[in-house]
Scaffold this motif. Sequence first.
Motif, short mmCIF file in Angstrom:
data_model
loop_
_atom_site.label_atom_id
_atom_site.label_comp_id
_atom_site.label_asym_id
_atom_site.label_seq_id
_atom_site.Cartn_x
_atom_site.Cartn_y
_atom_site.Cartn_z
N SER A 174 2.29 -10.76 -1.06
CA SER A 174 1.24 -11.78 -0.97
C SER A 174 -0.12 -11.28 -1.45
O SER A 174 -0.93 -12.07 -1.92
CB SER A 174 1.14 -12.34 0.45
N HIS A 175 -0.35 -9.96 -1.37
CA HIS A 175 -1.64 -9.42 -1.81
C HIS A 175 -1.62 -8.89 -3.25
O HIS A 175 -2.68 -8.70 -3.85
CB HIS A 175 -2.09 -8.29 -0.88
N LEU A 225 -5.24 0.18 4.53
CA LEU A 225 -4.07 0.17 5.41
C LEU A 225 -3.98 1.46 6.21
O LEU A 225 -4.29 2.52 5.75
CB LEU A 225 -2.78 -0.04 4.60
N ARG A 261 6.47 -8.51 2.67
CA ARG A 261 5.85 -9.84 2.57
C ARG A 261 4.33 -9.72 2.35
O ARG A 261 3.76 -10.41 1.50
CB ARG A 261 6.12 -10.66 3.84
N GLU A 262 3.69 -8.84 3.08
CA GLU A 262 2.24 -8.63 2.92
C GLU A 262 1.92 -8.04 1.55
O GLU A 262 0.96 -8.46 0.90
CB GLU A 262 1.69 -7.72 4.02
N THR A 303 2.74 -1.38 5.76
CA THR A 303 2.76 -2.83 5.96
C THR A 303 4.11 -3.38 5.51
O THR A 303 4.97 -2.63 5.07
CB THR A 303 1.60 -3.51 5.18
N THR A 304 4.27 -4.68 5.60
CA THR A 304 5.54 -5.31 5.25
C THR A 304 5.61 -5.66 3.77
O THR A 304 4.57 -5.79 3.10
CB THR A 304 5.74 -6.61 6.06
N TRP A 355 -7.48 -3.06 -1.18
CA TRP A 355 -6.87 -3.49 0.08
C TRP A 355 -5.88 -2.44 0.57
O TRP A 355 -5.84 -2.14 1.76
CB TRP A 355 -6.19 -4.85 -0.12
#
Length: 162
Positions: free
Chosen positions: A148-149, A162, A144-145, A141-142, A158
């Motif tokens: 944010s998590h 992925l 940014r993701e 994932t990025t 979480w």
Amino acid sequence: IFSTQQELWDRIKEVNGITTDIPMPTSGLVAGLEARRLLAVTPEEYQRLNPTYASAQKDSWMRLLAHEIAHRRHVIILGGNEDDMGPTWFFEGFAVLVSGQMIDSDLYYTSTDAALTQVAEKKPEAYSRYVAAVRFFLTKTTLRELVSHAGKADFEPWLKTL
């Protein structure tokens, strides 16, 4: 810039109003950004305290300072909420990555379970495992993701999705 780790710790306590009887929280204390002040030990003291990381690159000490600045930028990205930085392995791995520190840059994980198992272990040279985990999750994932998590209670569960 302080000649000894103890001098650095004494200044951190002074800046933050911490009582003088509080012991240093970690033997790895070499720098910090406290009350908008960048504080660090000298390059020589950094080399003495952490020869593995200090010898990793010609400019390791400058990257140590960049690492501390990366922590503050991370908090700014999160609107000032340090609690949203996530687990230690994530925010330290993030700072290593962002500062360009070459700490065991050849260490890679091939699975989520391997990455999460390694960051949970309390043993020397943890930052190399932390940044390797961040690099691994960046293949899923990025950034940014991840950022944010990271502060959410279900961050690691979480990651397993992925």
